[in-house]
Design a protein around this motif. Structure first.
Motif, PDB file in Angstrom:
ATOM      1  N   GLY A  61     -10.528  20.538  25.774  1.00 52.38           N
ATOM      2  CA  GLY A  61      -9.751  19.144  24.970  1.00 52.38           C
ATOM      3  C   GLY A  61     -10.790  18.171  24.523  1.00 52.38           C
ATOM      4  O   GLY A  61     -10.522  16.905  24.398  1.00 52.38           O
ATOM      5  N   VAL A 123     -11.011  35.753  23.818  1.00 57.04           N
ATOM      6  CA  VAL A 123     -10.676  36.532  25.003  1.00 57.04           C
ATOM      7  C   VAL A 123      -9.655  35.636  25.904  1.00 57.04           C
ATOM      8  O   VAL A 123     -10.065  34.797  26.407  1.00 57.04           O
ATOM      9  N   THR A 166      -8.796  26.307  33.007  1.00 57.87           N
ATOM     10  CA  THR A 166      -7.912  26.108  31.930  1.00 57.87           C
ATOM     11  C   THR A 166      -7.110  24.858  31.560  1.00 57.87           C
ATOM     12  O   THR A 166      -6.330  24.949  30.715  1.00 57.87           O
ATOM     13  N   GLY A 167      -7.644  23.947  32.361  1.00 53.15           N
ATOM     14  CA  GLY A 167      -6.981  22.463  31.880  1.00 53.15           C
ATOM     15  C   GLY A 167      -5.436  22.272  32.382  1.00 53.15           C
ATOM     16  O   GLY A 167      -5.037  23.126  33.354  1.00 53.15           O
ATOM     17  N   GLU A 169      -2.965  23.641  31.615  1.00 54.38           N
ATOM     18  CA  GLU A 169      -2.204  24.762  31.511  1.00 54.38           C
ATOM     19  C   GLU A 169      -2.073  25.495  33.119  1.00 54.38           C
ATOM     20  O   GLU A 169      -1.363  26.276  33.538  1.00 54.38           O
ATOM     21  N   MET A 222      -9.023  19.800  34.803  1.00 54.53           N
ATOM     22  CA  MET A 222      -7.652  19.443  34.933  1.00 54.53           C
ATOM     23  C   MET A 222      -6.732  20.136  35.443  1.00 54.53           C
ATOM     24  O   MET A 222      -5.758  19.718  36.160  1.00 54.53           O
ATOM     25  N   ALA A 223      -7.055  21.575  35.635  1.00 48.83           N
ATOM     26  CA  ALA A 223      -6.012  22.262  36.346  1.00 48.83           C
ATOM     27  C   ALA A 223      -5.888  21.947  37.959  1.00 48.83           C
ATOM     28  O   ALA A 223      -4.971  22.284  38.347  1.00 48.83           O
ATOM     29  N   MET A 240     -14.342  15.196  34.888  1.00 53.11           N
ATOM     30  CA  MET A 240     -14.140  16.754  34.542  1.00 53.11           C
ATOM     31  C   MET A 240     -15.674  17.209  34.641  1.00 53.11           C
ATOM     32  O   MET A 240     -15.977  17.996  35.291  1.00 53.11           O
TER      33      MET A 240
HETATM   34  O1  48F Z   1      -8.317  21.528  28.910  1.00 53.39           O
HETATM   35  P1  48F Z   1      -9.720  21.949  28.832  1.00 53.39           P
HETATM   36  O2  48F Z   1     -10.697  21.115  28.141  1.00 53.39           O
HETATM   37  O3  48F Z   1     -10.258  21.916  30.308  1.00 53.39           O
HETATM   38  P2  48F Z   1     -10.912  20.898  31.613  1.00 53.39           P
HETATM   39  O4  48F Z   1     -12.323  21.291  31.752  1.00 53.39           O
HETATM   40  O5  48F Z   1     -10.969  19.608  30.744  1.00 53.39           O
HETATM   41  C1  48F Z   1      -9.634  18.743  30.264  1.00 53.39           C
HETATM   42  C2  48F Z   1     -10.123  17.842  29.423  1.00 53.39           C
HETATM   43  O6  48F Z   1     -10.612  18.413  28.251  1.00 53.39           O
HETATM   44  C3  48F Z   1      -9.040  16.866  28.863  1.00 53.39           C
HETATM   45  C4  48F Z   1      -8.790  15.857  29.963  1.00 53.39           C
HETATM   46  C5  48F Z   1      -9.836  14.969  30.429  1.00 53.39           C
HETATM   47  O7  48F Z   1      -9.967  13.835  30.468  1.00 53.39           O
HETATM   48  O8  48F Z   1      -7.811  15.620  30.621  1.00 53.39           O
HETATM   49  O9  48F Z   1      -7.825  17.486  28.775  1.00 53.39           O
HETATM   50  O10 48F Z   1     -10.066  20.765  32.529  1.00 53.39           O
HETATM   51  O11 48F Z   1     -10.101  23.363  28.374  1.00 53.39           O
HETATM   52  C6  48F Z   1      -9.423  24.478  29.006  1.00 53.39           C
HETATM   53  C7  48F Z   1      -9.826  25.738  28.225  1.00 53.39           C
HETATM   54  O12 48F Z   1      -9.062  26.718  28.578  1.00 53.39           O
HETATM   55  C8  48F Z   1      -8.782  27.721  27.786  1.00 53.39           C
HETATM   56  C9  48F Z   1      -8.196  26.805  26.576  1.00 53.39           C
HETATM   57  O13 48F Z   1      -8.292  27.185  25.274  1.00 53.39           O
HETATM   58  C10 48F Z   1      -9.361  25.581  26.693  1.00 53.39           C
HETATM   59  O14 48F Z   1     -10.410  25.757  25.810  1.00 53.39           O
HETATM   60  N1  48F Z   1      -7.904  28.543  28.242  1.00 53.39           N
HETATM   61  C11 48F Z   1      -6.527  28.265  28.717  1.00 53.39           C
HETATM   62  N2  48F Z   1      -5.973  29.213  29.161  1.00 53.39           N
HETATM   63  C12 48F Z   1      -6.823  30.474  29.113  1.00 53.39           C
HETATM   64  C13 48F Z   1      -7.789  29.987  28.231  1.00 53.39           C
HETATM   65  C14 48F Z   1      -6.583  31.866  29.457  1.00 53.39           C
HETATM   66  N3  48F Z   1      -5.370  32.519  29.888  1.00 53.39           N
HETATM   67  N4  48F Z   1      -7.731  32.725  29.025  1.00 53.39           N
HETATM   68  C15 48F Z   1      -8.808  32.159  28.464  1.00 53.39           C
HETATM   69  N5  48F Z   1      -8.860  30.683  28.294  1.00 53.39           N
END
Ligand code: 48F
Length: 256
Positions: A61, A123, A166-167, A169, A222-223, A240
């Motif tokens: 993100g 992947v 995975t943020g 999700e 974020m997870a 983060m």
């Molecule tokens: O959402 P993301 O950037 O994770 P984060 O490190 O950072 C959150 C911030 O970017 C933002 C915020 C900050 O202020 O609120 O949202 O918590 O990156 C999560 C990555 O996980 C990948 C997805 O494509 C993204 O690039 N991802 C999600 N599910 C899967 C996955 C999965 N099942 N397998 C592989 N990759």
């Protein structure tokens, strides 16, 4: 220059890298800011780190800044991480530090790779390997195969620990909880769900809740908000980065 040499070299290098990573110290699922920072620091400390990203471009993100406006905010406490990854920042009159989100994303990706982490894009982690009440690996598949819904069986990677980065999700923890009769390290034993935006407590919560959520499975970024019922924060990224740094410290102690 022969076309077949290009092809042979790419296949050789790709499968050599893949084979080298099917048994690893740490699998980090998701190449967003928290996963990239954690992965970079752990690799720099000598651990074998495998980062799996379902999309074509790592960075999660970060790229879109706020609402597509390409700048992101970082608090002073996290600027040392920007320095470690050689990312420029500028002080705003509010006291916050502002980074170009394109430099933040590309700098974290480049830094994590330079520090020794292996990132595999395209992947998707679709499941976990659980043995004797412990996560011991991940189940992986090709993102395109899953997008098309092709009936193709997955492969696996064995790891000492797995990280859900995975943020929003919180895909890994959600899958573990949905598919298995397990009690997570949360008050209800299930993911609690993310709350509406409230930046300051959200930033603290994301760092404080960077921890083990089930034996062998850690959560960062974020997870953590989705798993432990905390607020979202919007385009401020210090939490983060600090969450990734904290995870690296926790795992370094655990794995040493
Ligand atoms: O959402 P993301 O950037 O994770 P984060 O490190 O950072 C959150 C911030 O970017 C933002 C915020 C900050 O202020 O609120 O949202 O918590 O990156 C999560 C990555 O996980 C990948 C997805 O494509 C993204 O690039 N991802 C999600 N599910 C899967 C996955 C999965 N099942 N397998 C592989 N990759």
């Amino acid at each position: 220059m022969k076309e077949i040499d290009i092809t042979r070299a790419i296949i050789n290098f790709h499968f050599r890298a893949l084979l080298d990573n099917i048994q690893t110290d740490v699998v980090i699922v998701g190449a967003g800011p928290s996963g990239l920072v954690a992965g970079g620091y752990l690799a720099r400390d000598g651990f074998k780190v495998t980062i799996l990203e379902k999309r074509l471009s790592p960075g999660g993100g970060i790229w879109g800044g706020g609402m597509g406006f390409k700048y992101a905010a970082v608090q002073e406490e996290a600027t040392h991480i920007l320095q470690d990854f050689d990312i420029q920042f500028e002080k705003d009159e509010s006291g916050l530090y502002i980074v170009d989100s394109l430099e933040l994303a590309s700098g974290l990706i480049h830094g994590a790779i330079q520090m020794g982490a292996h990132i595999f894009n395209l992947v998707t982690v679709e499941d976990l390997v659980v043995r004797e009440s412990r996560v011991v690996g991940v189940v992986i598949n090709n993102t395109f195969a899953l997008m098309e819904g092709f009936p193709i069986d997955p492969l696996t990677i064995k790891a000492k620990v797995v990280v859900d980065a995975t943020g929003h999700e919180h895909d890994v923890v959600a899958t573990l909880s949905r598919k298995n009769d397990v009690k997570l390290n949360t008050p209800t034993g299930k993911p609690l769900g993310e709350r509406s935006l409230f930046s300051e407590p959200a930033e603290k919560g994301v760092v404080e809740n960077t921890k083990e959520v089930y034996p062998g499975l850690f959560v960062c970024g974020m997870a953590t908000a989705a798993v432990f019922g905390y607020y979202r924060m919007g385009p401020i990224f210090g939490g983060m980065l600090l969450s990734g740094e904290r995870l690296a410290k926790i795992l370094k102690k655990k794995l040493s």
